[in-house]
Design a protein around this motif. Structure first.
Motif, PDB file in Angstrom:
ATOM      1  N   LEU A 122      -7.247   3.530   6.994  1.00  0.00           N
ATOM      2  CA  LEU A 122      -7.634   2.271   6.352  1.00  0.00           C
ATOM      3  C   LEU A 122      -7.744   1.134   7.369  1.00  0.00           C
ATOM      4  O   LEU A 122      -8.550   0.223   7.195  1.00  0.00           O
ATOM      5  N   VAL A 132       0.847  -1.199   0.000  1.00  0.00           N
ATOM      6  CA  VAL A 132       0.000   0.000   0.000  1.00  0.00           C
ATOM      7  C   VAL A 132       0.880   1.245   0.000  1.00  0.00           C
ATOM      8  O   VAL A 132       0.620   2.197  -0.738  1.00  0.00           O
ATOM      9  N   LEU A 145     -10.662  10.159   4.099  1.00  0.00           N
ATOM     10  CA  LEU A 145     -10.355   9.198   3.039  1.00  0.00           C
ATOM     11  C   LEU A 145     -10.865   9.697   1.694  1.00  0.00           C
ATOM     12  O   LEU A 145     -10.206   9.535   0.668  1.00  0.00           O
TER      13      LEU A 145
END
Length: 124
Positions: free
Chosen positions: A80, A59, A94
């Motif tokens: 996350l 990620v 987000l």
């Protein structure tokens, strides 16, 4: 020779680097700044990483070309990982990060198209 404990499914930094395509130096840096803390250390002090650490690193690797700072990456990783109910403004943050990522990707696509046009101009 890779050092991998099959019973615990952990790996040393060399294997993690090989699997991700990142340098040992980069992984150590992410560890040092707290983005990718090692799951554990051996008695000899060597970092040991898990599959979750591998996924986290992937990620991070995806965020890097989009221009996010280390602090922003840490915030995104936290958002996350956090359930929605623990961060009421998490969904908004987000969404903001997503908007920036989409904008940056579009900019990268335009730059790539320009590079392709130049390569064609050169006869490629």
């Amino acid at each position: 020779m890779t050092a991998k404990a099959s019973s615990t499914n952990t790996m040393h930094i060399g294997e993690l680097a090989e699997r991700t395509g990142l340098s040992l130096r980069t992984i150590r840096h992410y560890d040092d700044v707290g983005l990718l803390p090692a799951t554990a250390r051996t008695e000899g002090g060597f970092r040991v990483f898990s599959e979750d650490d591998f996924e986290r690193l992937m990620v991070i690797k995806q965020m890097k070309p989009l221009g996010f700072s280390l602090e922003e990456m840490a915030e995104i990783l936290g958002l996350l990982a956090a359930p929605d109910d623990t961060a009421p403004d998490g969904s908004k943050k987000l969404a903001d990060f997503l908007e920036r990522a989409v904008h940056q990707r579009a900019k990268m696509a335009r730059n790539l198209a320009q590079a392709d046009e130049f390569i064609q101009r050169l006869g490629g």
